[in-house]
Motif scaffolding. Sequence first.
Motif, PDB file in Angstrom:
ATOM      1  N   MET A   1       0.848  -1.172   0.000  1.00 11.48           N
ATOM      2  CA  MET A   1       0.000   0.000   0.000  1.00 11.48           C
ATOM      3  C   MET A   1       0.897   1.240   0.000  1.00 11.48           C
ATOM      4  N   ASN A   2       0.553   2.173  -0.843  1.00  9.62           N
ATOM      5  CA  ASN A   2       1.372   3.387  -0.888  1.00  9.62           C
ATOM      6  C   ASN A   2       0.956   4.347   0.235  1.00  9.62           C
ATOM      7  N   PRO A   3       1.821   5.269   0.594  1.00  8.94           N
ATOM      8  CA  PRO A   3       1.545   6.170   1.721  1.00  8.94           C
ATOM      9  C   PRO A   3       0.277   7.003   1.566  1.00  8.94           C
ATOM     10  N   LEU A   4      -0.057   7.413   0.349  1.00 11.13           N
ATOM     11  CA  LEU A   4      -1.271   8.218   0.151  1.00 11.13           C
ATOM     12  C   LEU A   4      -2.538   7.399   0.423  1.00 11.13           C
ATOM     13  N   GLU A   5      -2.528   6.139   0.050  1.00 18.64           N
ATOM     14  CA  GLU A   5      -3.669   5.264   0.345  1.00 18.64           C
ATOM     15  C   GLU A   5      -3.821   5.080   1.850  1.00 18.64           C
ATOM     16  N   LEU A   6      -2.715   4.909   2.537  1.00 22.06           N
ATOM     17  CA  LEU A   6      -2.730   4.754   3.988  1.00 22.06           C
ATOM     18  C   LEU A   6      -3.295   6.004   4.662  1.00 22.06           C
ATOM     19  N   ILE A   7      -2.869   7.156   4.199  1.00 18.74           N
ATOM     20  CA  ILE A   7      -3.370   8.418   4.765  1.00 18.74           C
ATOM     21  C   ILE A   7      -4.864   8.548   4.528  1.00 18.74           C
ATOM     22  N   ASP A   8      -5.343   8.183   3.347  1.00 20.75           N
ATOM     23  CA  ASP A   8      -6.786   8.249   3.063  1.00 20.75           C
ATOM     24  C   ASP A   8      -7.579   7.301   3.961  1.00 20.75           C
ATOM     25  N   ILE A   9      -7.072   6.107   4.153  1.00 16.29           N
ATOM     26  CA  ILE A   9      -7.740   5.145   5.035  1.00 16.29           C
ATOM     27  C   ILE A   9      -7.797   5.699   6.451  1.00 16.29           C
ATOM     28  N   PHE A  10      -6.695   6.250   6.910  1.00 13.86           N
ATOM     29  CA  PHE A  10      -6.634   6.825   8.252  1.00 13.86           C
ATOM     30  C   PHE A  10      -7.623   7.982   8.403  1.00 13.86           C
ATOM     31  N   LYS A  11      -7.638   8.890   7.442  1.00 20.99           N
ATOM     32  CA  LYS A  11      -8.569  10.026   7.486  1.00 20.99           C
ATOM     33  C   LYS A  11     -10.020   9.542   7.543  1.00 20.99           C
ATOM     34  N   ASN A  12     -10.332   8.515   6.776  1.00 26.46           N
ATOM     35  CA  ASN A  12     -11.704   7.987   6.789  1.00 26.46           C
ATOM     36  C   ASN A  12     -12.079   7.424   8.153  1.00 26.46           C
ATOM     37  N   HIS A  13     -11.147   6.772   8.818  1.00 29.58           N
ATOM     38  CA  HIS A  13     -11.414   6.259  10.164  1.00 29.58           C
ATOM     39  C   HIS A  13     -11.608   7.407  11.156  1.00 29.58           C
ATOM     40  N   VAL A  14     -10.798   8.443  11.036  1.00 25.59           N
ATOM     41  CA  VAL A  14     -10.948   9.603  11.927  1.00 25.59           C
ATOM     42  C   VAL A  14     -12.307  10.261  11.693  1.00 25.59           C
ATOM     43  N   ARG A  15     -12.667  10.435  10.434  1.00 21.26           N
ATOM     44  CA  ARG A  15     -13.979  11.029  10.120  1.00 21.26           C
ATOM     45  C   ARG A  15     -15.114  10.191  10.711  1.00 21.26           C
ATOM     46  N   SER A  16     -15.032   8.896  10.546  1.00 22.62           N
ATOM     47  CA  SER A  16     -16.077   8.013  11.089  1.00 22.62           C
ATOM     48  C   SER A  16     -16.184   8.134  12.599  1.00 22.62           C
ATOM     49  N   SER A  17     -15.036   8.184  13.272  1.00 21.16           N
ATOM     50  CA  SER A  17     -15.082   8.304  14.732  1.00 21.16           C
ATOM     51  C   SER A  17     -15.709   9.632  15.129  1.00 21.16           C
ATOM     52  N   PHE A  18     -15.394  10.698  14.405  1.00 18.50           N
ATOM     53  CA  PHE A  18     -15.997  11.997  14.724  1.00 18.50           C
ATOM     54  C   PHE A  18     -17.498  11.995  14.453  1.00 18.50           C
ATOM     55  N   SER A  54      -4.721   2.506  16.717  1.00 18.86           N
ATOM     56  CA  SER A  54      -3.911   1.351  16.322  1.00 18.86           C
ATOM     57  C   SER A  54      -3.165   1.621  15.020  1.00 18.86           C
ATOM     58  N   LEU A  55      -3.877   2.120  14.042  1.00 11.08           N
ATOM     59  CA  LEU A  55      -3.253   2.426  12.756  1.00 11.08           C
ATOM     60  C   LEU A  55      -2.219   3.540  12.910  1.00 11.08           C
ATOM     61  N   TYR A  56      -2.570   4.552  13.686  1.00 10.14           N
ATOM     62  CA  TYR A  56      -1.673   5.695  13.895  1.00 10.14           C
ATOM     63  C   TYR A  56      -0.334   5.258  14.482  1.00 10.14           C
ATOM     64  N   TYR A  57      -0.387   4.483  15.550  1.00  9.00           N
ATOM     65  CA  TYR A  57       0.862   4.094  16.197  1.00  9.00           C
ATOM     66  C   TYR A  57       1.609   2.993  15.439  1.00  9.00           C
ATOM     67  N   ALA A  58       0.893   2.172  14.693  1.00 12.42           N
ATOM     68  CA  ALA A  58       1.551   1.149  13.881  1.00 12.42           C
ATOM     69  C   ALA A  58       2.273   1.775  12.682  1.00 12.42           C
ATOM     70  N   GLN A  59       1.746   2.902  12.208  1.00  8.86           N
ATOM     71  CA  GLN A  59       2.322   3.570  11.034  1.00  8.86           C
ATOM     72  C   GLN A  59       2.734   5.007  11.383  1.00  8.86           C
ATOM     73  N   TYR A  60       3.293   5.156  12.572  1.00 11.21           N
ATOM     74  CA  TYR A  60       3.614   6.501  13.075  1.00 11.21           C
ATOM     75  C   TYR A  60       4.530   7.281  12.136  1.00 11.21           C
ATOM     76  N   ASP A  61       5.471   6.620  11.526  1.00  7.15           N
ATOM     77  CA  ASP A  61       6.395   7.319  10.621  1.00  7.15           C
ATOM     78  C   ASP A  61       5.655   7.995   9.469  1.00  7.15           C
ATOM     79  N   SER A  62       4.579   7.380   9.004  1.00  4.75           N
ATOM     80  CA  SER A  62       3.809   7.944   7.894  1.00  4.75           C
ATOM     81  C   SER A  62       2.679   8.851   8.362  1.00  4.75           C
ATOM     82  N   LEU A  63       2.108   8.558   9.539  1.00  2.60           N
ATOM     83  CA  LEU A  63       0.888   9.250   9.964  1.00  2.60           C
ATOM     84  C   LEU A  63       1.090  10.247  11.097  1.00  2.60           C
ATOM     85  N   GLY A  64       2.235  10.215  11.757  1.00  3.79           N
ATOM     86  CA  GLY A  64       2.455  11.036  12.942  1.00  3.79           C
ATOM     87  C   GLY A  64       2.271  12.523  12.684  1.00  3.79           C
TER      88      GLY A  64
END
Length: 113
Positions: A1-18, A54-64
Amino acid sequence: MNPLELIDIFKNHVRSSFYDARNAHDCIFDEDCPVEIALAYLNKAISEHCSCDSLYYAQYDSLGRDEYEDFSHQFEVFANEFLTNVRTNHSHQWTDIEFQKLKEIYDNSVFSS
């Protein structure tokens, strides 16, 4: 998975939680909405938030980023206030105050776009 896809997945999870937190907040102030439904929305929000962490800390280098950490902290404050007020049968005045802080952080973040 490329970093941009990971960021999009992460953003979608944050949006859902909000959005689930917002539904819980709205429901707790709606006299026609049973408290059990508000708690179900909050439970869903907390579950989604755990996925975010979980995703944030597992991929901290990309998402921090500080703005997620601010959001995450305020999310926890809101959820704890919500649950404490339900448990003690107190007014949700502080639930609302903490949600408004969460909303402000969310609205001013990259997650809202």
